[in-house]
Design an enzyme around this catalytic site. Structure first.
Site, PDB file in Angstrom:
ATOM      1  N   SER A 200       0.841  -1.197   0.000  1.00  0.00           N
ATOM      2  CA  SER A 200       0.000   0.000   0.000  1.00  0.00           C
ATOM      3  C   SER A 200       0.875   1.245   0.000  1.00  0.00           C
ATOM      4  O   SER A 200       1.672   1.467   0.913  1.00  0.00           O
ATOM      5  CB  SER A 200      -0.920   0.016   1.224  1.00  0.00           C
ATOM      6  OG  SER A 200      -1.512   1.290   1.394  1.00  0.00           O
ATOM      7  N   CYS A 356     -19.039  -9.220   9.353  1.00  0.00           N
ATOM      8  CA  CYS A 356     -17.843  -9.901   9.858  1.00  0.00           C
ATOM      9  C   CYS A 356     -17.919 -10.089  11.371  1.00  0.00           C
ATOM     10  O   CYS A 356     -17.520 -11.137  11.895  1.00  0.00           O
ATOM     11  CB  CYS A 356     -16.588  -9.125   9.482  1.00  0.00           C
ATOM     12  SG  CYS A 356     -16.170  -9.210   7.722  1.00  0.00           S
TER      13      CYS A 356
END
Length: 385
Positions: A200, A356
């Site tokens: 990233s 989640c």
């Protein structure tokens, strides 16, 4: 307990075979269509059920993003769905495509590995700073003695340092270092030097702030497969989920290559119960491109003849609490980002965090920390918790 008013969308047929089938199925998880409890599904438009039946969670998630259905407590809805294992009783036709694609293709090649960095982690440092703890730790916290998210994340970082038996002067490799929270903590409190690998650009740029503070940390914007230096310790926290089963063995080989003979390697990863389940198509499309959760058997098979597994620690229930804390921060700071990201992103991110949380609550998925050595620790490794 919050309730929702019952609304029936125009053109919706409660007597249709698909409606009756889904209503009976959901009843096994104590969920009602257009019920009044916080976890009941409120249908706002026609086509939701058919989309879910034909396209699984991809259809369900996309219809939620469009506002075609809702639930006051998404986390509790998904907890009940997964605890009842309803997903194993439906085999949507389109999931065959995802199953074949996952088995036949290497979706985590060096080129594809950068997709998750660009699509997920490069959303913006300001966004993640608002949602996460003060150290920007985007993995499960350790809540054994913690009361706040900051305390839970610091407890997790210290737990890892103690499990690795860090000593001043050691050099540590962090595979998938994120924003560098572990490296900064280990350097500050244990006197080690750290090298972190990330795909990233946003994370690598953020890491320069740590370097400016004088900490002995280095960020390398590169794929893990290109690392060849040797280190006293290796850690990988929340990155193995992006490796893919076709690359598990290579990942372990890289860790073995880069670890000194007397070193320790700690792997922190989300895992699943069943090896024959495919990557969730909604998560794959909107949240983590090319992601894949391992089973414990896949992890240990990949490590065979390369590592001795010294210790296994499952604290997946703590991820439920971590995700709910992230969601609370996300909701609190959403007005700041509303104009930048829009309503569709809001519903997508809410669906991601709360679904989640429900999965971890149902113990459908887990959080494992494995400590490994190359030749076995003489006298045995002493468990730390």
């Amino acid at each position: 307990m919050p309730t929702l008013e019952r609304t029936v969308p125009v053109g919706f047929d409660e007597a249709s075979p698909s409606h009756r089938f889904v209503a009976e199925l959901l009843a096994q998880a104590d969920i009602q269509l257009d019920g009044r409890r916080s976890w009941d599904i409120q249908l706002k438009a026609p086509g939701v059920i058919d989309s879910a039946l034909s396209r699984g969670n991809l259809g369900l998630g996309e219809s939620y993003m469009k506002g075609d259905w809702d639930a006051a407590q998404l986390d509790e809805l998904f907890y009940r769905l997964m605890r009842a294992q309803l997903g194993q009783r439906i085999k949507p036709t389109q999931l065959v495509y995802y199953s074949l694609r996952s088995r036949l293709l290497n979706r985590q090649t060096v080129k594809r590995a950068w997709e998750v960095g660009e699509k997920h982690y490069d959303l913006g440092n300001d966004f993640y700073a608002a949602m996460l703890d003060q150290r920007m730790t985007y993995t499960c916290g350790y809540w054994k003695h913690a009361q706040t998210l900051d305390e839970a994340q610091e407890a997790k970082l210290d737990l890892i340092c103690r499990k690795l038996q860090l000593k001043p002067g050691m050099r540590v490799l962090d595979i998938g270092c994120g924003w560098g929270s572990f490296m900064a903590y280990a350097a500050e409190h244990y006197g080690v030097e750290c090298v972190g690998l990330t795909i990233s650009k946003e994370q690598a740029e953020f890491g320069q702030r740590l370097i400016k503070k004088g900490l002995p940390v280095e960020f390398r914007l590169q794929d893990y497969r290109n690392e060849h230096e040797q280190f006293d310790r290796i850690v990988s926290i929340g990155m193995f989920e992006h490796v893919g089963h076709k690359n598990y063995r290579e990942f372990m080989s890289v860790a073995n290559r880069c670890l000194k003979d007397d070193g320790l390697f700690l792997l922190h990863t989300i895992g699943k119960n069943l090896s024959n389940t495919v990557t969730d198509p909604w998560i794959d499309k909107y949240i983590f491109p090319n992601g894949e959760l391992p089973t414990m058997g896949q992890v240990t098979d990949a490590a065979e003849a390369l590592f001795v597994v010294e210790d296994v620690h499952n604290f997946g229930a703590d991820y439920d609490r971590t995700l709910m804390a992230w969601h609370q921060n996300f909701e609190a700071h959403w007005p700041t980002f509303k104009d930048q990201y829009g309503e569709g992103f809001y519903r997508m991110w809410r669906y991601y965090l709360l679904s989640c949380a429900g999965a971890f609550r149902a113990r459908e998925i887990h959080l494992w920390q494995l400590v490994m050595s190359k030749q076995g620790v003489l006298g045995g490794y002493h468990r730390i918790s």
